[in-house]
Design a protein around this motif. Sequence first.
Motif, mmCIF file in Angstrom:
data_model
loop_
_atom_site.group_PDB
_atom_site.id
_atom_site.type_symbol
_atom_site.label_atom_id
_atom_site.label_comp_id
_atom_site.label_asym_id
_atom_site.label_seq_id
_atom_site.Cartn_x
_atom_site.Cartn_y
_atom_site.Cartn_z
ATOM 1 N N MET A 1 0.808 -1.209 0.000
ATOM 2 C CA MET A 1 0.000 0.000 0.000
ATOM 3 C C MET A 1 0.847 1.267 0.000
ATOM 4 N N SER A 2 0.261 2.328 -0.577
ATOM 5 C CA SER A 2 0.879 3.655 -0.515
ATOM 6 C C SER A 2 0.699 4.246 0.881
ATOM 7 N N ALA A 3 1.447 5.311 1.160
ATOM 8 C CA ALA A 3 1.243 6.051 2.404
ATOM 9 C C ALA A 3 -0.137 6.703 2.376
ATOM 10 N N PRO A 4 -0.774 6.890 3.543
ATOM 11 C CA PRO A 4 -2.073 7.580 3.549
ATOM 12 C C PRO A 4 -2.001 8.961 2.902
ATOM 13 N N LEU A 5 -0.911 9.673 3.149
ATOM 14 C CA LEU A 5 -0.681 10.968 2.511
ATOM 15 C C LEU A 5 0.814 11.252 2.566
ATOM 16 N N GLY A 6 1.416 11.491 1.411
ATOM 17 C CA GLY A 6 2.846 11.786 1.430
ATOM 18 C C GLY A 6 3.431 11.891 0.039
ATOM 19 N N ARG A 7 4.672 12.329 0.013
ATOM 20 C CA ARG A 7 5.431 12.400 -1.232
ATOM 21 C C ARG A 7 6.418 11.231 -1.249
ATOM 22 N N LEU A 8 6.418 10.481 -2.357
ATOM 23 C CA LEU A 8 7.321 9.348 -2.483
ATOM 24 C C LEU A 8 8.712 9.841 -2.884
ATOM 25 N N ASN B 1 -7.504 6.988 -0.852
ATOM 26 C CA ASN B 1 -8.954 7.222 -0.946
ATOM 27 C C ASN B 1 -9.770 5.989 -0.579
ATOM 28 N N GLY B 2 -9.133 4.978 0.012
ATOM 29 C CA GLY B 2 -9.888 3.810 0.462
ATOM 30 C C GLY B 2 -10.324 2.896 -0.652
ATOM 31 N N SER B 3 -9.575 2.850 -1.749
ATOM 32 C CA SER B 3 -9.908 1.972 -2.863
ATOM 33 C C SER B 3 -8.671 1.186 -3.271
ATOM 34 N N ASN B 4 -8.835 0.299 -4.269
ATOM 35 C CA ASN B 4 -7.709 -0.487 -4.747
ATOM 36 C C ASN B 4 -6.631 0.370 -5.404
ATOM 37 N N ARG B 5 -6.947 1.619 -5.727
ATOM 38 C CA ARG B 5 -5.940 2.520 -6.286
ATOM 39 C C ARG B 5 -4.887 2.911 -5.244
ATOM 40 N N ASP B 6 -5.136 2.606 -3.974
ATOM 41 C CA ASP B 6 -4.160 2.916 -2.928
ATOM 42 C C ASP B 6 -2.972 1.949 -2.933
ATOM 43 N N ARG B 7 -3.013 0.938 -3.763
ATOM 44 C CA ARG B 7 -1.922 -0.034 -3.801
ATOM 45 C C ARG B 7 -0.751 0.540 -4.591
ATOM 46 N N ALA B 8 0.442 0.431 -4.043
ATOM 47 C CA ALA B 8 1.632 1.003 -4.669
ATOM 48 C C ALA B 8 2.362 0.014 -5.557
#
Length: 426
Positions: free
Chosen positions: A341-348, A381-388
Amino acid sequence: MAPREFPRIVVFVESPLTGAGQDCAKFLLEQGVTPLVLAASPDSMAPSLRRDFADLNVEIRSCDTHSVDAVLAACRKIAAEGELIGVTSVYEYYCDIGAEVASRLGLAGPDPAAVTACRSKASMRRAMAGTPGLNPLFQVCASPGEAVAAAAEFGFPVVVKPLDLTGSLWVRRCDSADQVTAITEEIMRIGEYLGQKVTPQVVVEECVPGDEYSAEVVHGRVLGLTEKICSEPPFFLEMGHIFPAPVSGARERLLLEKAEQAVKAIGVIWGPAHVELKLTADGEDARVIEVNGRIAGDRIPELVRVTSGVDMCRLHMTALIGGIPDLTLDCDRTAVVHFLMSAPLGRLDAIDGVAEAESMEGVHEVHMRPGVQPGMVYRANGSNRDRAAWVIAEGADRDEALSRARAAGEKLIFSWSPFDESEGRS
């Protein structure tokens, strides 16, 4: 002078980010068929998609892919350049467009009405309502008040969903009337997502508490079952898939029967379908969560290929170009796709450990989600798009495959730095 040879052409309406479009194109090229992709904005497609299709020498043409008439006109023009033998889409939001255009041109494909029914959770539920035991309790609601009343009737918890989105977008488990009201109001305000109009309604469903599976279907027959690893409520993120699912006996027969009843009820009996099911609390029954009139996403077809040698993209394309797909499948291994998963909010800031993950025993694939690269800013955003990223690994059984995939995932280090939303968001 030798007669001019006209290419045989298959048109794809858009292409998803999970690799299915590229896999289908590779097979067609092996068969001497020319794939061609229509896209609303070729320059705005993910760089990885553009690069992969360029490497395959697959042309991407501009077209209003939200319009059946525009796609039909483009296909008729393409037909003047060669022999148009197929039109399809392996991307959820465009499967109905592809099926409708193929039907109008007299080409092989699924029933457009059935695929269109799968695109709306309301029409999908109504199509299955005539077969007892497929649907959970459900009600389509046009206001927060209607949604709260339905939830009170079914009893909490309930699940609230938008009608026509995918990837678990805005799907929430709700344990109170206030939660139902909040998510219903949010869904009704969406308006548009990824160029798709979002119906300002919700479906409220009874919450089915058991384990979740999917059935991978071709021509109305289940090839195999996939176990799903899901996040904790209130979200329904798919964190991993395991194929073949370690089920047998009465439970396996139950899931197979329900899935085949579902595609028959809706009419998706040509080509691929992906049916999601959940067991009831006692494990003695199951309900259908969703039917998709397309091949599975999330690299599930790759799991099938790794474990059995059967390529579901090839089965679909074989049927599309007039062949008879071989639906026999025999698995002697287990494969897992594990999502990070990606961070809840952040810059990679950086991604490390890719080479180490790729070199681990049993690992077949380590892949960043398109767009995930240093410098990106992400807000979950609580969806599958949150996967990194994802890792695919195989093993002798479920435990070995899952252990290998997770171990490889631990090698991937994503460095995120805090991000102030007042700076803007990408």
